[in-house]
Design an enzyme around this catalytic site. Sequence first.
Site, PDB file in Angstrom:
ATOM      1  N   GLY A   1       0.776  -1.237   0.000  1.00  0.00           N
ATOM      2  CA  GLY A   1       0.000   0.000   0.000  1.00  0.00           C
ATOM      3  C   GLY A   1       0.801   1.278   0.000  1.00  0.00           C
ATOM      4  O   GLY A   1       0.277   2.350   0.242  1.00  0.00           O
ATOM      5  N   THR A   2       2.105   1.165  -0.297  1.00  0.00           N
ATOM      6  CA  THR A   2       2.916   2.369  -0.289  1.00  0.00           C
ATOM      7  C   THR A   2       2.940   3.055  -1.650  1.00  0.00           C
ATOM      8  O   THR A   2       3.541   4.111  -1.792  1.00  0.00           O
ATOM      9  CB  THR A   2       4.359   2.069   0.147  1.00  0.00           C
ATOM     10  OG1 THR A   2       4.785   0.867  -0.496  1.00  0.00           O
ATOM     11  CG2 THR A   2       4.453   1.898   1.642  1.00  0.00           C
TER      12      THR A   2
ATOM     13  N   HIS B   1      18.128   7.766  19.297  1.00  0.00           N
ATOM     14  CA  HIS B   1      19.112   6.826  18.765  1.00  0.00           C
ATOM     15  C   HIS B   1      19.665   7.319  17.419  1.00  0.00           C
ATOM     16  O   HIS B   1      20.881   7.406  17.233  1.00  0.00           O
ATOM     17  CB  HIS B   1      18.439   5.450  18.612  1.00  0.00           C
ATOM     18  CG  HIS B   1      19.307   4.395  18.004  1.00  0.00           C
ATOM     19  ND1 HIS B   1      19.837   3.360  18.741  1.00  0.00           N
ATOM     20  CD2 HIS B   1      19.755   4.200  16.738  1.00  0.00           C
ATOM     21  CE1 HIS B   1      20.563   2.594  17.955  1.00  0.00           C
ATOM     22  NE2 HIS B   1      20.526   3.074  16.722  1.00  0.00           N
ATOM     23  N   GLU B   2      18.767   7.673  16.521  1.00  0.00           N
ATOM     24  CA  GLU B   2      19.214   8.097  15.185  1.00  0.00           C
ATOM     25  C   GLU B   2      19.979   9.409  15.241  1.00  0.00           C
ATOM     26  O   GLU B   2      20.991   9.581  14.558  1.00  0.00           O
ATOM     27  CB  GLU B   2      18.024   8.212  14.226  1.00  0.00           C
ATOM     28  CG  GLU B   2      17.281   6.904  13.963  1.00  0.00           C
ATOM     29  CD  GLU B   2      18.188   5.788  13.438  1.00  0.00           C
ATOM     30  OE1 GLU B   2      19.208   6.089  12.783  1.00  0.00           O
ATOM     31  OE2 GLU B   2      17.872   4.611  13.709  1.00  0.00           O
TER      32      GLU B   2
ATOM     33  N   LYS C   1       3.449   1.257  -4.926  1.00  0.00           N
ATOM     34  CA  LYS C   1       4.313   0.670  -5.954  1.00  0.00           C
ATOM     35  C   LYS C   1       3.588   0.583  -7.294  1.00  0.00           C
ATOM     36  O   LYS C   1       4.123   0.969  -8.328  1.00  0.00           O
ATOM     37  CB  LYS C   1       4.785  -0.723  -5.502  1.00  0.00           C
ATOM     38  CG  LYS C   1       5.624  -0.661  -4.234  1.00  0.00           C
ATOM     39  CD  LYS C   1       6.106  -2.017  -3.794  1.00  0.00           C
ATOM     40  CE  LYS C   1       5.028  -2.890  -3.186  1.00  0.00           C
ATOM     41  NZ  LYS C   1       4.489  -2.365  -1.919  1.00  0.00           N
ATOM     42  N   THR C   2       2.356   0.098  -7.237  1.00  0.00           N
ATOM     43  CA  THR C   2       1.554   0.029  -8.454  1.00  0.00           C
ATOM     44  C   THR C   2       1.350   1.426  -9.027  1.00  0.00           C
ATOM     45  O   THR C   2       1.456   1.655 -10.230  1.00  0.00           O
ATOM     46  CB  THR C   2       0.187  -0.597  -8.151  1.00  0.00           C
ATOM     47  OG1 THR C   2       0.390  -1.759  -7.362  1.00  0.00           O
ATOM     48  CG2 THR C   2      -0.551  -0.951  -9.408  1.00  0.00           C
TER      49      THR C   2
ATOM     50  N   HIS D   1      23.528   8.800  16.229  1.00  0.00           N
ATOM     51  CA  HIS D   1      24.373   8.467  15.070  1.00  0.00           C
ATOM     52  C   HIS D   1      24.738   9.735  14.310  1.00  0.00           C
ATOM     53  O   HIS D   1      25.904   9.958  13.950  1.00  0.00           O
ATOM     54  CB  HIS D   1      23.617   7.572  14.081  1.00  0.00           C
ATOM     55  CG  HIS D   1      23.446   6.151  14.517  1.00  0.00           C
ATOM     56  ND1 HIS D   1      24.500   5.362  14.902  1.00  0.00           N
ATOM     57  CD2 HIS D   1      22.343   5.366  14.592  1.00  0.00           C
ATOM     58  CE1 HIS D   1      24.036   4.148  15.195  1.00  0.00           C
ATOM     59  NE2 HIS D   1      22.727   4.131  15.029  1.00  0.00           N
TER      60      HIS D   1
END
Length: 576
Positions: free
Chosen positions: A193-194, A414-415, A196-197, A418
Site C-alpha cells: 500500500g505504499t 538513537h538516530e 508501488k503500483t 548516530h
Amino acid sequence: MKKIKLKSIILPIMLFIFSLSAFLFSKYSTKSIENISYTQFKSKLNNKKISTVYIINSSKIRFKLLNGQLYETDNPGTDSFKENLLNKNITVLENYPLSNMEKYSSSILILSTMWITLIYLKSSKFKTKKSLSVDSMDAIALENPDFTFKNMAGNEEAKESVQDVVDFLINPEKYKSYGARIPRGIILYGDPGTGKTLLAKAVAGEAKVPFYAMSGSDFVQVYVGVGASRIRQLFKKARNNKKGKCIIFIDEIDAIGKKRENGAASGSDERDQTLNALLTEMSGFNENNNIVVMAATNRLDTLDPALLRPGRFDRHIEITLPDICAREKIINLHLKNKPAGDIDIHTWSEKTAYFSGAKIESLINEAAIIACKENSPKIEDIHIDRAFSIILAGYEKKNRDYIKDIDKNITAYHEIGHAIVSLKMLPEEKVSKVTIIPSTKGAGGYTLSIPEDRLYQNKNYLIKKMMVLLGGRAAEEIIFGKDYITTGAHNDLKKCTNIAYNMIARYGMGDTIGLLSIEELSSLNINQDNIIDECKKLVNTIYKKTKSLIINNRNLLEVKSNLLIKNETLFEKDLK
Ligand code: ADP
Ligand code: ZN
C-alpha cells in the site's frame, strides 16, 4: 494438475461404461428369446410347426415357427440332428442371422463413443487453451496519459529514480544514439500500500505508453506450463502493441520469483518454468523492444538472486512509508475531488504516523462515506475522526501504527545520536537523511550517510566509523539510562564488531596477533581466542569516547531529536 486430468478422464470413462452396458444389454436382454425344453421342441417338430432351425453353437439352437415366433433350446449335439431336420423339409442354418440393428449396433456404439470423447477432448482442450491465454485475464493495455507523478504524493526519491526511464520511453532514439541501454527490469519494493503500483502506472502515464499489469499469482497455476505460457503471451502482446513501447507491471513478483529453499529444487517445476520463461523473455529484448518490466514485492531479500542479476531486474527502488510531509500531500491529494470542509490537514498528517498511502486513502474514503450517510454538505474533521477510529480498530492488532510514543522517542534519540557523532567525527561524510519511519529492512529508523569514496580506509577512519555506529546506543544510554537501553542497536553492534575484529585479526592494527593474519593462523590450526578480549577492549574504549562526545553535545541531541520526532524525517539542511 490432478483436477484437470480427473475431469478429462471421467467423462470418457463414463461414456465407455455406458455404451458397453448398452451394448451388452441389447445383445443379451432386449432380444430375450424364450427358452423351452428339448421335449417341447420335439413335440413342435412332430406337429410340423417349425420352419427354420438355427444352430448357433454346440450348446444352443434357435428355431422359428411357421407363425414367425422364435424360441431357443438345447442343442442335442447328435450327428444326425441336422440330417433329421433336413429330411423334414426344415431349413437349417449354421448361424443366427443378426438383424441390421443388432449387426451394427456395436460398431455404432463404439464409433459414437469415440466421437463424443473426441468432441469432449477437443472442447476441454479449447477450454484450457482459453484459460491459458492472457486475454481471459485483464492484461489489457491501459493507456492513461492523465495518470502521472502528480497522482502519487511523496516518495520523491523513487520518482527521481525512474525519471530516466520515463525520458527513455519518450525518446528512445536519443538514448540509443548514445549507445545507452534502457533498464529492462526494475523492482519496486516496500510495504504493502505504499504506492508501488501507483508509481509504475505513473511512469507509463508520464511516458504516454501502454501499461500491462498482471500479478505474480496469475501465473502460478495448478496446471504445469500455464504460467510459462501466460508469460510468453503477455510479452507477445506487449511487443506487438501499436506504440512499440510499453510498461509491463508484475505485482507480487515473489509468487514466481521466490528464493529456492535450501538451494534444493523445491519441487515446484511449474514456478521454475514460469520464472525461466520470464527471464528468457527479458533477455530476448533487443534494441527494438522498448519494453520496461516493473515488478513489485514487499521484500527484496526473498527474491531468487537469478532475478536480480544484471540485465534482468537490476534496478531496485525502495518505496517507503510516507513521512509526515508526504502524508499531508497524500491527504490533500485524496481530498482534492471531494467536498472537503475546513479540515485540519496538518493534524491528520501527524495522527496518521506509520500509515501507508493506501491506508490514508481508505481513511479519507471512509470519512467521505460517513459524511455522505449523514447528508453533511462537506467532509469535516469529525467524519475523519470517526473514520480514524474505525480504521484503527480494523488494523490495530497486526501492525505498528500503534508504535508507542516512547518507541518513537527512543528511535529519534538513537538516530540523532548516530547523526551527531557522524557530523562531529566525519564531517566530510554527508548525513543526507535521518528518519524514524521504519524501512522494510527491519530497522526502526535509519540515518543515511554518504561515505567518501576512498580506496583505503585508515585506522583513524575505522575508529571514527565505529564511533558513529555506537552513537545510537550511547545516546539511548545517556538519555534514558543504563537500564533502558534497547535492542535497537543490534545491527550497529554487529557492524561494529565486524570492524573491530577485522582491524585486530586481519588488518594488522592490533596487539594480540600484531601483524599476523588470522586467515593464515587458522589455516595452520593455531587458535587465537584472546583476539576477542582485545576486540572487546577496543570497542569499550571507543564506546566511552563516543559517550563523552554525545554528553558534550547533549543540548544538540535534545533539540534535533525533538525536531525529528515532530518531522519524522530530517535532511542535511535540518541538521546543520
Ligand atoms: P502497492 O502497490 O505498493 O501495494 P498501491 O500502489 O496499490 O500500493 O496503492 C494502493 C492505493 O493507495 C492507491 O491506489 C492510492 O489510492 C493509495 N496510495 C498509496 N500510496 C500513495 C501515494 N504515495 N500517494 C497517493 N496515494 C497513494
Ligand atoms: Zn542504530
